[in-house]
Design an enzyme around this catalytic site. Structure first.
Site, PDB file in Angstrom:
ATOM      1  N   LYS A  28      46.543  36.458 -65.677  1.00 10.86           N
ATOM      2  CA  LYS A  28      47.790  36.443 -66.403  1.00 10.86           C
ATOM      3  C   LYS A  28      49.066  36.149 -65.415  1.00 10.86           C
ATOM      4  O   LYS A  28      49.044  36.001 -64.053  1.00 10.86           O
ATOM      5  CB  LYS A  28      48.229  37.911 -66.748  1.00 10.86           C
ATOM      6  CG  LYS A  28      48.093  38.985 -65.672  1.00 10.86           C
ATOM      7  CD  LYS A  28      48.020  40.600 -66.418  1.00 10.86           C
ATOM      8  CE  LYS A  28      48.321  41.636 -65.360  1.00 10.86           C
ATOM      9  NZ  LYS A  28      48.078  42.882 -65.810  1.00 10.86           N
ATOM     10  N   TYR A 249      77.722  35.120 -47.385  1.00  9.24           N
ATOM     11  CA  TYR A 249      78.536  35.903 -48.103  1.00  9.24           C
ATOM     12  C   TYR A 249      78.975  36.914 -47.597  1.00  9.24           C
ATOM     13  O   TYR A 249      78.096  37.801 -47.186  1.00  9.24           O
ATOM     14  CB  TYR A 249      77.645  35.863 -49.637  1.00  9.24           C
ATOM     15  CG  TYR A 249      77.820  34.669 -50.354  1.00  9.24           C
ATOM     16  CD1 TYR A 249      79.101  33.958 -50.907  1.00  9.24           C
ATOM     17  CD2 TYR A 249      76.620  34.071 -50.820  1.00  9.24           C
ATOM     18  CE1 TYR A 249      79.063  32.929 -51.227  1.00  9.24           C
ATOM     19  CE2 TYR A 249      76.588  32.874 -51.699  1.00  9.24           C
ATOM     20  CZ  TYR A 249      77.775  32.075 -51.899  1.00  9.24           C
ATOM     21  OH  TYR A 249      77.741  31.067 -52.604  1.00  9.24           O
ATOM     22  N   MET A 297      71.547  32.178 -53.541  1.00 16.12           N
ATOM     23  CA  MET A 297      70.451  31.686 -54.497  1.00 16.12           C
ATOM     24  C   MET A 297      69.642  30.747 -53.953  1.00 16.12           C
ATOM     25  O   MET A 297      68.301  30.668 -54.400  1.00 16.12           O
ATOM     26  CB  MET A 297      71.520  31.143 -55.641  1.00 16.12           C
ATOM     27  CG  MET A 297      70.479  30.690 -56.804  1.00 16.12           C
ATOM     28  SD  MET A 297      71.608  30.013 -58.301  1.00 16.12           S
ATOM     29  CE  MET A 297      72.405  31.369 -58.797  1.00 16.12           C
TER      30      MET A 297
HETATM   31  C1  LIG Z   1      47.135  43.348 -64.979  1.00 14.05           C
HETATM   32  C2  LIG Z   1      45.831  44.137 -65.591  1.00 14.05           C
HETATM   33  C3  LIG Z   1      44.786  44.310 -64.959  1.00 14.05           C
HETATM   34  C4  LIG Z   1      44.535  43.630 -63.463  1.00 14.05           C
HETATM   35  O1  LIG Z   1      44.981  44.612 -62.673  1.00 14.05           O
HETATM   36  P1  LIG Z   1      45.197  44.464 -61.107  1.00 14.05           P
HETATM   37  O2  LIG Z   1      45.490  45.856 -60.717  1.00 14.05           O
HETATM   38  O3  LIG Z   1      46.260  43.493 -60.881  1.00 14.05           O
HETATM   39  O4  LIG Z   1      43.602  44.141 -60.962  1.00 14.05           O
HETATM   40  C5  LIG Z   1      43.577  44.749 -65.698  1.00 14.05           C
HETATM   41  N1  LIG Z   1      43.738  45.308 -66.944  1.00 14.05           N
HETATM   42  C6  LIG Z   1      44.674  45.290 -67.496  1.00 14.05           C
HETATM   43  C7  LIG Z   1      44.885  45.793 -69.036  1.00 14.05           C
HETATM   44  C8  LIG Z   1      45.794  44.634 -67.020  1.00 14.05           C
HETATM   45  O5  LIG Z   1      47.228  44.613 -67.757  1.00 14.05           O
END
Ligand SMILES: *Cc1c(COP(=O)(O)O)cnc(C)c1O
Length: 355
Positions: A28, A249, A297
């Site tokens: 993800k 800054y 930035m």
């Molecule tokens: C992000 C996520 C994982 C992976 O978690 P990590 O700690 O990054 O390995 C597993 N299960 C769910 C439901 C997640 O949202």
């Protein structure tokens, strides 16, 4: 020095030493900022048998890239595209009766689903009280949904203490037993993410979902993993300045001696945290040089002391090799955050490549 595929492979085999369960590579958020397809390909080549994402569209992109292993999408914030899920064989996790009703209404071909139980997080997943209703509805919808899995998630696995997971493990067993009693066939049961996979076999069930660990982040701080990314930035400007020079800054830093300054063309838009401790630094020419003044930035200033650094020289912001090269974990400490936010925060204009 190792490449991204090599680092991911090392991390998968490190997880493999801790479990005999199947490994789902969670990619993800664009593979935690490392490139979802690149991380997925490397993980599958190293033995991961599932992929995990948070949206069906992310799963479809993996299919389009040629990845053929089962893919699970949970969360689906924009709703589930049931037609796409069936067509591209993307399994979906459902955490509420509502969500299941919506899917049933949209499904024209059978969609493979994992029932998601709230195992103690109150952040998604079906409350235990609603579980029987979810099962009843899923049974009634046979033909349009096929229940193939049961999932939960651990709220406190990073404590690396099995006692912190015990309640979730019990709930998971309870939820699984109810699914089997309701007459569903064999289901894939999964609860643990990286921390649970590395520290608590009782949480492993049939499969562990590993995301952070693939790219070298162990939230449980128990295991040495290999960083999978290097972030470099070129010097775009350098100058020799006298003592008493205000930098950046607000003049938040004033030089205490005559010194060389080098400007790197990366700033908070590129993922350099603006909230940095004083000891933050980067590697240049084998040495560690402090970031001075506020993060802008598009740029940061580093103090290279007696060394004049030419324009075009390349600094390493972070990388896996240690020594003068900061790690992602160093940046997290300097920013008062976790390594995850550093790697997922790298901005879109930072050019990505697989080394
Ligand atoms: C992000 C996520 C994982 C992976 O978690 P990590 O700690 O990054 O390995 C597993 N299960 C769910 C439901 C997640 O949202």
């Amino acid at each position: 020095m190792c490449t991204l595929p090599e680092a991911v492979a090392q991390n998968v085999s490190r997880v493999r030493q801790s479990t005999s369960a199947q490994i789902m590579a969670v990619v993800k958020a664009d593979g935690y900022g490392h490139g979802a397809v690149a991380v997925a390909e490397a993980a599958v080549a190293a033995g991961a048998t599932w992929l995990g994402v948070t949206d069906v569209a992310e799963g479809r992109a993996l299919r389009a890239a040629g990845l053929a292993v089962p893919i699970l999408s949970w969360l689906n914030p924009g709703g589930i595209d049931a037609v796409a899920a069936a067509l591209d064989r993307i399994d979906v996790a459902l955490g509420s009766v509502d969500e299941l009703r919506a899917l049933i209404a949209d499904a024209v071909a059978p969609v493979r689903v994992h029932l998601h139980l709230d195992t103690g997080m109150a952040r998604g997943g079906c409350p235990l009280a609603d579980w029987p209703e979810l099962l009843r509805l899923a049974r009634a919808a046979r033909g349009r949904v096929e229940v193939v899995g049961v999932m939960g998630h651990l709220p406190r696995a990073d404590e690396a203490d099995p006692a912190a997971n015990a309640a979730a493990v019990l709930r998971m067993r309870h939820g699984r037993d109810a699914v089997l009693r309701a007459g569903f066939g064999p289901v894939l049961v999964h609860l643990a993410a990286t921390s649970g996979a590395l520290t608590d076999p009782a949480t492993h069930f049939d499969l562990v979902r590993v995301g952070a660990g693939l790219v070298g982040i162990d939230p449980s701080l128990t295991t040495v993993l290999t960083g999978a990314a290097r972030f470099t930035a070129a010097v775009v400007h350098s100058a020799f300045v006298p003592a008493g020079t205000a930098v950046g800054y607000g003049g938040a830093h004033v030089t205490d001696r005559a010194t060389h300054l080098a400007v790197l063309g990366v700033g908070y838009a590129d993922g350099i945290p603006r909230e940095l401790a004083r000891d933050a630094g980067v590697e240049l020419d084998g040495g560690r040089h402090p970031v001075v003044g506020r993060v802008s930035m598009d740029q940061i200033v580093i103090d290279t002391g007696a060394t004049a650094v030419p324009r075009g020289a390349v600094a390493t912001v972070f990388g896996p090799e240690g020594g003068a090269v900061p790690s992602v974990q160093d940046w997290a400490r300097w920013a008062g955050t976790i390594p995850h936010t550093i790697v997922t925060g790298i901005g879109p204009r930072v050019e990505r490549g697989i080394a």
